[in-house]
Design an enzyme around this catalytic site. Structure first.
Site, PDB file in Angstrom:
ATOM      1  CG  ASP A  57      53.997  -8.469  49.399  1.00 44.99           C
ATOM      2  OD1 ASP A  57      55.187  -8.787  49.521  1.00 44.99           O
ATOM      3  OD2 ASP A  57      53.619  -7.306  49.157  1.00 44.99           O
ATOM      4  CG  ASP A  66      57.195  -3.866  52.583  1.00 42.58           C
ATOM      5  OD1 ASP A  66      57.176  -3.062  53.528  1.00 42.58           O
ATOM      6  OD2 ASP A  66      58.086  -4.711  52.418  1.00 42.58           O
ATOM      7  CG  ASP A 107      51.278  -4.629  47.297  1.00 43.56           C
ATOM      8  OD1 ASP A 107      52.005  -5.580  47.654  1.00 43.56           O
ATOM      9  OD2 ASP A 107      51.695  -3.462  47.199  1.00 43.56           O
TER      10      ASP A 107
END
Length: 211
Positions: free
Chosen positions: A9, A11, A161
């Protein structure tokens, strides 16, 4: 079969964008009809799943794609100010040197990601970047990446995250490493039972080498 591709991922996992995204979201609150996020509320939201956050915000699901597009547009102006997660560059370089193929799947724009990677001298580390506006549909993007790159699920590990990263990886039948340095709290991530839960980028190497 040993995994040979690690999908990240963007961001909160590679780029430290949480504060910038909260700032943009607060500026757009009036236009999209949701409450601004105070520091206390942010701490609360970190323990929520993506679905719980949307329910809490009161934003219509129909408005989500427009909100995401607007946020990405505004984030473009902040890209030069953003920094990589401390230690992530070193970890990525070591993973590449060990022969892993690295890629990115993100709901951010490909232009934003490419600009960030170039500014921070990370662009040479990634073999592919896939972008799509999705809140709960990351599984579809993951499956498309597997198909287009002729990969089997057991050859891939996903690193993210957020709780939705774990959920998407599970549905795509790939293993997932949840990282606690991004948006969701360690407690929220642990509740989703990721294959691995790590707290520092250097642990990526320990996980991949210890499998």
């Amino acid at each position: 079969m040993t995994p040979k591709v690690i999908i990240f991922d963007f961001d909160g996992t590679i780029a430290d964008t949480v504060d910038a995204l909260v700032s943009i979201a607060n500026r757009l609150a009036v236009d999209f009809g949701y409450r601004q996020i105070s520091p206390e509320q942010l701490a609360l939201l970190k323990n929520f799943t993506s679905r719980e956050i949307i329910k809490y915000s009161g934003v219509s699901l129909f408005k989500i794609p427009f909100l995401v597009k607007k946020v990405k547009g505004e984030l473009k102006n902040k890209i030069p100010e953003l920094k990589p997660i401390p230690g992530i560059k070193e970890a990525l370089m070591k993973l590449q040197n060990q022969g892993y193929k690295l890629g990115i799947i993100t709901s951010n724009s490909k232009d934003n990601v490419t600009q960030f990677l170039t500014i921070n001298d990370l662009n040479h580390l990634f073999d592919f970047i896939y972008s799509g506006i999705t809140i709960f549909g990351k599984t579809t993007i993951i499956n498309n990446v597997l198909r287009q790159n002729q990969l089997q699920p057991q050859e891939v590990v996903y690193v993210g995250d957020e709780t939705r990263d774990i959920e998407a990886s599970r549905k795509a039948n790939i293993q997932v490493i949840a990282v606690t340095w991004g948006f969701n709290s360690a407690e929220a991530l642990a509740k989703q039972n990721p294959d691995y839960l790590i707290h520092r980028p250097s642990e990526l190497l320990e996980v991949m080498n210890g499998r």
